[in-house]
Design a protein around this motif. Structure first.
Motif, PDB file in Angstrom:
ATOM      1  N   LEU A 133      36.899  66.131   2.123  1.00 10.88           N
ATOM      2  CA  LEU A 133      37.251  67.523   1.838  1.00 10.88           C
ATOM      3  C   LEU A 133      38.767  67.692   1.744  1.00 10.88           C
ATOM      4  N   LEU A 134      39.485  67.062   2.662  1.00 14.55           N
ATOM      5  CA  LEU A 134      40.945  67.177   2.669  1.00 14.55           C
ATOM      6  C   LEU A 134      41.570  66.508   1.450  1.00 14.55           C
ATOM      7  N   VAL A 135      40.992  65.400   1.005  1.00 14.69           N
ATOM      8  CA  VAL A 135      41.509  64.730  -0.192  1.00 14.69           C
ATOM      9  C   VAL A 135      41.284  65.588  -1.425  1.00 14.69           C
ATOM     10  N   ILE A 136      40.117  66.215  -1.519  1.00 16.41           N
ATOM     11  CA  ILE A 136      39.815  67.072  -2.673  1.00 16.41           C
ATOM     12  C   ILE A 136      40.862  68.179  -2.798  1.00 16.41           C
ATOM     13  N   GLY A 137      41.270  68.763  -1.677  1.00 18.59           N
ATOM     14  CA  GLY A 137      42.313  69.787  -1.717  1.00 18.59           C
ATOM     15  C   GLY A 137      43.707  69.203  -1.826  1.00 18.59           C
ATOM     16  N   GLY A 138      43.901  68.015  -1.237  1.00 15.21           N
ATOM     17  CA  GLY A 138      45.230  67.433  -1.193  1.00 15.21           C
ATOM     18  C   GLY A 138      45.776  67.015  -2.542  1.00 15.21           C
ATOM     19  N   VAL A 141      39.138  72.013   2.158  1.00 12.55           N
ATOM     20  CA  VAL A 141      39.779  71.946   0.848  1.00 12.55           C
ATOM     21  C   VAL A 141      41.063  72.777   0.856  1.00 12.55           C
ATOM     22  N   PHE A 142      41.011  73.963   1.458  1.00 12.79           N
ATOM     23  CA  PHE A 142      42.175  74.853   1.530  1.00 12.79           C
ATOM     24  C   PHE A 142      43.323  74.205   2.300  1.00 12.79           C
ATOM     25  N   VAL A 184      45.103  71.491  12.012  1.00  7.93           N
ATOM     26  CA  VAL A 184      44.429  72.775  12.202  1.00  7.93           C
ATOM     27  C   VAL A 184      42.955  72.671  11.828  1.00  7.93           C
ATOM     28  N   PHE A 185      42.670  71.997  10.708  1.00 12.42           N
ATOM     29  CA  PHE A 185      41.285  71.852  10.256  1.00 12.42           C
ATOM     30  C   PHE A 185      40.508  70.856  11.123  1.00 12.42           C
ATOM     31  N   LEU A 186      41.080  69.672  11.334  1.00 14.36           N
ATOM     32  CA  LEU A 186      40.338  68.624  12.037  1.00 14.36           C
ATOM     33  C   LEU A 186      40.050  69.003  13.492  1.00 14.36           C
ATOM     34  N   LEU A 187      40.972  69.732  14.130  1.00  9.85           N
ATOM     35  CA  LEU A 187      40.749  70.107  15.519  1.00  9.85           C
ATOM     36  C   LEU A 187      39.573  71.057  15.677  1.00  9.85           C
TER      37      LEU A 187
END
Length: 251
Positions: free
Chosen positions: A77-82, A137-138, A159-162
């Protein structure tokens, strides 16, 4: 012009060592302090160009001890937004003057410290419930942008992973995998923007042992060193250097 004198290496060596310890042991949240410190003695673009190969070396060295301990769905998800975030950072960099970059890097540094102090004192409270997938994603997009302009993608990722209920090692491994990917993606636009030179290459050769040593220390410190002590030092460094960069950018 990059002056590879003794003073440069007295500043750059510890900065790269610090980045290795942070990225390999404490989730990348404070690694961008190294670029902030370097930007005090060289132009911001050169500081970013020097640090990226060092961060990539730390990434690839950190992969083995954390191999497959990450949360792959969250990283995806983080890569898609990154990726679009990196593109946005590249577009801004094309029109940014060095003083604007100093203000941006300094502002991110000071803002990060104030955010952490707000959390610690209870002025801001994060939602404890699990964030939805779209939030990944955000925050990935924000991380892609901030990691391009100042290697500061760690805070929005945290913030997201925590919020996802990961263990300490899952969290650390997820940041290692994510920034290994994003830093590879960043390399192409960095090269196109002329941020790598023969001098930065020479600096990287000399600084590589500091990166490897920092990684080795960071992996071992992951289980031994209290995070409160490490990040306390980090916040002081970031606040002082961030304020100095803002002052330089304004004056």
């Amino acid at each position: 012009m990059l002056n590879l004198d003794l003073f440069f290496f007295l500043v750059a060596g510890p900065a790269v060592l610090f980045a290795g310890v942070s990225k390999a042991g404490f989730g990348s949240g404070a690694a961008f302090a190294s670029a902030t410190i370097l930007a005090l003695v060289v132009e911001p673009g050169l500081a970013l160009g020097i640090m990226l190969p060092m961060l990539m070396l730390i990434d690839v060295t950190s992969l083995k001890p954390y191999w497959r301990k990450w949360s792959l769905p969250d990283v995806r998800l983080l890569v898609i937004g990154g990726l679009p975030g990196v593109v946005a950072g590249a577009l801004l960099y094309r029109v940014a003057a060095p003083d604007l970059l100093r203000l941006l890097i300094g502002g991110v540094s000071v803002g990060f410290v104030l955010w952490q102090l707000s959390l610690a004192t209870g002025l801001v409270r994060l939602v404890r419930s699990r964030m939805p997938d779209w939030a990944g994603v955000f925050f990935g997009c924000i991380a892609g942008f901030t990691t391009f302009i100042s290697h500061a993608g760690g805070p929005p990722v945290a913030v997201f992973l925590l919020s996802r209920g990961l263990s300490k090692t899952q969290f650390q491994a997820s940041t290692v995998l994510l920034f290994w990917i994003l830093n590879i993606v960043k390399f192409i636009p960095y090269a196109a923007l002329g941020m790598f030179t023969a001098q930065t290459f020479m600096a990287n050769l000399v600084l590589a042992p500091f990166a490897l040593l920092g990684t080795w220390v960071g992996v071992r410190a992951h289980h031994l060193v209290p995070e409160r002590v490490f990040f306390g030092i980090t916040y002081v460094l970031l606040m002082v250097t961030g304020c100095k960069l803002i002052w330089d950018g304004l004056t």
